[in-house]
Design a protein around this motif. Structure first.
Motif, short mmCIF file in Angstrom:
data_model
loop_
_atom_site.label_atom_id
_atom_site.label_comp_id
_atom_site.label_asym_id
_atom_site.label_seq_id
_atom_site.Cartn_x
_atom_site.Cartn_y
_atom_site.Cartn_z
N ALA A 96 0.83 -1.21 0.00
CA ALA A 96 0.00 0.00 0.00
C ALA A 96 0.86 1.26 0.00
CB ALA A 96 -0.93 -0.01 1.21
N PHE A 97 2.04 1.20 0.64
CA PHE A 97 2.94 2.35 0.66
C PHE A 97 3.40 2.71 -0.75
CE2 PHE A 97 7.24 4.21 1.32
CZ PHE A 97 6.85 5.33 2.04
N GLU A 266 0.55 8.51 7.99
CA GLU A 266 0.25 7.20 8.56
C GLU A 266 -1.23 6.83 8.44
OE1 GLU A 266 1.62 4.52 12.39
OE2 GLU A 266 1.51 6.70 12.60
N GLU A 267 -2.11 7.75 8.77
CA GLU A 267 -3.55 7.45 8.70
C GLU A 267 -3.97 7.18 7.26
OE1 GLU A 267 -6.05 10.29 10.57
OE2 GLU A 267 -5.11 10.08 12.54
N GLU A 268 -3.44 7.96 6.34
CA GLU A 268 -3.76 7.76 4.93
C GLU A 268 -3.26 6.40 4.44
OE1 GLU A 268 -3.36 10.27 0.71
OE2 GLU A 268 -2.43 11.02 2.56
N LEU A 269 -2.08 6.01 4.91
CA LEU A 269 -1.52 4.71 4.53
C LEU A 269 -2.39 3.58 5.06
CD1 LEU A 269 0.72 2.88 3.43
CD2 LEU A 269 1.94 3.21 5.59
N GLU A 270 -2.80 3.66 6.30
CA GLU A 270 -3.63 2.61 6.89
C GLU A 270 -4.97 2.50 6.14
OE1 GLU A 270 -2.78 0.54 9.15
OE2 GLU A 270 -1.09 1.41 10.24
N ALA A 271 -5.55 3.63 5.79
CA ALA A 271 -6.83 3.61 5.07
C ALA A 271 -6.67 3.00 3.68
CB ALA A 271 -7.38 5.03 4.96
N LEU A 272 -5.59 3.35 3.01
CA LEU A 272 -5.32 2.81 1.68
C LEU A 272 -5.12 1.30 1.74
CD1 LEU A 272 -4.93 3.72 -1.27
CD2 LEU A 272 -2.49 3.94 -0.78
N HIS A 273 -4.44 0.86 2.80
CA HIS A 273 -4.21 -0.57 2.97
C HIS A 273 -5.52 -1.31 3.19
CE1 HIS A 273 -2.66 -4.09 5.55
NE2 HIS A 273 -2.45 -4.38 4.29
N ARG A 274 -6.38 -0.78 4.02
CA ARG A 274 -7.67 -1.43 4.27
C ARG A 274 -8.48 -1.56 2.97
NH1 ARG A 274 -7.54 1.86 8.94
NH2 ARG A 274 -8.87 3.42 7.93
N GLU A 275 -8.48 -0.50 2.17
CA GLU A 275 -9.19 -0.52 0.90
C GLU A 275 -8.64 -1.60 -0.03
OE1 GLU A 275 -8.83 3.35 -0.73
OE2 GLU A 275 -9.95 4.34 0.87
N ALA A 276 -7.32 -1.71 -0.08
CA ALA A 276 -6.68 -2.70 -0.96
C ALA A 276 -7.00 -4.12 -0.51
CB ALA A 276 -5.17 -2.48 -0.99
N VAL A 277 -6.97 -4.37 0.79
CA VAL A 277 -7.28 -5.70 1.32
C VAL A 277 -8.72 -6.07 1.01
CG1 VAL A 277 -7.58 -7.04 3.44
CG2 VAL A 277 -5.52 -5.66 3.12
N GLU A 278 -9.64 -5.16 1.26
CA GLU A 278 -11.06 -5.43 1.00
C GLU A 278 -11.29 -5.70 -0.49
OE1 GLU A 278 -13.06 -2.02 2.50
OE2 GLU A 278 -12.68 -2.51 4.61
N ARG A 279 -10.64 -4.93 -1.34
CA ARG A 279 -10.80 -5.11 -2.78
C ARG A 279 -10.29 -6.48 -3.22
NH1 ARG A 279 -8.78 -0.54 -3.96
NH2 ARG A 279 -6.63 -1.22 -4.28
N LYS A 280 -9.12 -6.89 -2.71
CA LYS A 280 -8.56 -8.18 -3.10
C LYS A 280 -9.38 -9.34 -2.55
CE LYS A 280 -5.83 -11.16 -4.90
NZ LYS A 280 -4.39 -11.27 -4.61
N GLU A 281 -9.91 -9.21 -1.36
CA GLU A 281 -10.74 -10.28 -0.79
C GLU A 281 -11.99 -10.50 -1.63
OE1 GLU A 281 -11.29 -8.96 3.20
OE2 GLU A 281 -9.52 -10.04 3.95
N ILE A 282 -12.57 -9.42 -2.14
CA ILE A 282 -13.74 -9.55 -3.01
C ILE A 282 -13.37 -10.28 -4.29
CG2 ILE A 282 -15.37 -8.26 -4.45
CD1 ILE A 282 -15.38 -6.10 -2.25
N ILE A 283 -12.23 -9.91 -4.88
CA ILE A 283 -11.77 -10.55 -6.11
C ILE A 283 -11.50 -12.04 -5.87
CG2 ILE A 283 -9.88 -10.64 -7.79
CD1 ILE A 283 -9.63 -7.60 -7.46
N ALA A 284 -10.85 -12.37 -4.74
CA ALA A 284 -10.54 -13.77 -4.43
C ALA A 284 -11.81 -14.60 -4.32
CB ALA A 284 -9.73 -13.84 -3.14
N ARG A 285 -12.83 -14.04 -3.69
CA ARG A 285 -14.10 -14.77 -3.57
C ARG A 285 -14.75 -14.95 -4.94
NH1 ARG A 285 -14.72 -11.57 1.16
NH2 ARG A 285 -16.03 -10.08 0.03
#
Length: 339
Positions: A96-97, A266-285
Motif C-alpha cells: 500500500a505504501f 500514517e492514517e492515509e496509509l492505513e486507510a489505503l491498505h484497508r481498501e486494498a485488502v477489501e478489494r482483493k478479498e472480493i476478487i478472491a471470492r
C-alpha cells in the motif's frame, strides 16, 4: 531535528519529500515485501521456502525454480504452488505504501522480483511496475507454447497437480509465465538501467537478499549522491558503505510505517491498505480462491507432494540419486552463476 529513533539521514529524506525536492523514487522489492501477505520468503533460515523443501529431495533448493529441473520434474514446483499462489493473498502495508507514493506523485518506478502481482492489487499502475521475474497472471505450454485457460490452471493448483496442455496431441507441461533460473529477464530491465536509474533521486530497497543477479546490482549503480534506503531484516549488498545510506532493519511493514509517520501520512496509509485488502478479498471470492486460512499450509503441501512422488516413482531414493547424477553438476554450475 532528528529523534533518537529516527536516523538523521532519514530525517533529511523526509524533509526533502515534504519540501517537494525528492520527486523520482525508484523502488526495488523482493519476497520480504509479501511475507505479511502470507507468502513466505526464500532464504530465511527457519521460515523461508528453501528451508522447508527437504522432503522433496531436490538436488539443490534453488532447483525448484530452475527451468532445466522444471522441464524434467515439475512436481516439486506445483507442490508449493497452492501455498504460494497469490490468488488468495492480500497486499501488505508495504504494498500500500508503494501505491501511496504514486498518489503523492513521487513514485518513478518499481522493479519487483516477486511474481505475486500484489503491487497492482494495492493500486500501483501497471506502467509503474516491472515484474522482472514475470507473474502468475498467465500461463502456457512449454511444448507447443499455447496459452492455457485460467480456470484449468486454478483447478490444477488447488488440486496440487501438474497442469497438462489440452491441445490435441500435445500433452506438454504447462508453466506459469514466470522467469525461472536459466531464463532471460525481460528486455524492459535494460531500459530501467539505461533510462530510469539515472533519473532516480531516491532509491528504496525493500525485502530482498540481493543475491540474484543482475537485479542485485542495481543499488550499486545508482549515483553516489542519491540517497539509498534499505528496509530489510538484515543488511545486504553494500548498504552502509555510503555515508548517506539509511538502514531500517526489520520488517517491511514496520519500515514503511516509520517513514509514513515522519511524513504525516500514517492514517492515509492505513486507510489505503484497508481498501486494498477489501478489494482483493472480493476478487478472491469472485474467482473462487479459498481464504488462506482454509487452504493447506506450505508444509502440508510439501509433505503431500513428497508422498505422491514416492508412490508414483516407486524408488524415491534411487530416483533422487539418478536426478543428482543427471542434473546435479549442471545445476550446480548454473545456479552459482545465476545466484
Amino acid at each position: 531535528m532528528s529523534t533518537p529513533s529516527t536516523p538523521p539521514n532519514l530525517d533529511k529524506i523526509i524533509s526533502s519529500l515534504k519540501a517537494g525536492t525528492t520527486k523520482k523514487i525508484l523502488i526495488l522489492t523482493g519476497a520480504g515485501l509479501s511475507t505479511t501477505s502470507g507468502l513466505p520468503d526464500f532464504r530465511s533460515p527457519k521460515s523461508g521456502l528453501y528451508a522447508k523443501l527437504s522432503p522433496l529431495q531436490l538436488p539443490y533448493p534453488e532447483a525448484l525454480f530452475h527451468i532445466s529441473y522444471f522441464k524434467h520434474t515439475p512436481e516439486p514446483f506445483y507442490a508449493v504452488a497452492r501455498a504460494r499462489h497469490p490468488g488468495n493473498a492480500v497486499p501488505s502495508l508495504a504494498h500500500a505504501f508503494l501505491s501511496l507514493l504514486e498518489r503523492k506523485g513521487v513514485l518513478r518506478f518499481v522493479v519487483t522480483q516477486n511474481v505475486d502481482g500484489l503491487e497492482g492489487d494495492a493500486g500501483v499502475s501497471k506502467d509503474k511496475v516491472l515484474n522482472v521475474h514475470g507473474t502468475w497472471g498467465t500461463q502456457r505450454c512449454l511444448k507447443c507454447r499455447a496459452p492455457y485457460p485460467d480456470v484449468k490452471m486454478k483447478e490444477a493448483i488447488l488440486a496440487g497437480e501438474v497442469p497438462i496442455c489440452d491441445q490435441d496431441g500435445c500433452g506438454g507441461t504447462v508453466k506459469p509465465d514466470i522467469v525461472m533460473f536459466g531464463e532471460s529477464l525481460p528486455e524492459e530491465f535494460e531500459d530501467v538501467e539505461r533510462n530510469i536509474l539515472p533519473e532516480a533521486d531516491l532509491l528504496l530497497v525493500m525485502g530482498t537478499s540481493l543475491k540474484v543477479a543482475p537485479v542485485s546490482e542495481l543499488p550499486r549503480k545508482v549515483g553516489a549522491s542519491v540517497p539509498r534506503v534499505l528496509i530489510n531484516n538484515e543488511r545486504v549488498g553494500d548498504f552502509g558503505a555510503r555515508d548517506i545510506d539509511v538502514l531500517l532493519l526489520g520488517g517491511c511493514d514496520d519500515g514503511v510505517r516509520e517513514i509514513a509517520r515522519g511524513l504525516g501520512w500514517e492514517e492515509e496509509l492505513e486507510a489505503l491498505h484497508r481498501e486494498a485488502v477489501e478489494r482483493k478479498e472480493i476478487i478472491a471470492r469472485e474467482e473462487g480462491w479459498n481464504d488462506k486460512e482454509e487452504g493447506p499450509s506450505l508444509d502440508e503441501c510439501i509433505a503431500k507432494a513428497a508422498e505422491k512422488m514416492k508412490m508414483r516413482m516407486g524408488v524415491s531414493e534411487g530416483h533422487r540419486r539418478m536426478l543428482e547424477g543427471h542434473l546435479g553438476e549442471k545445476l550446480r554450475g548454473i545456479l552459482k552463476r545465476d545466484t
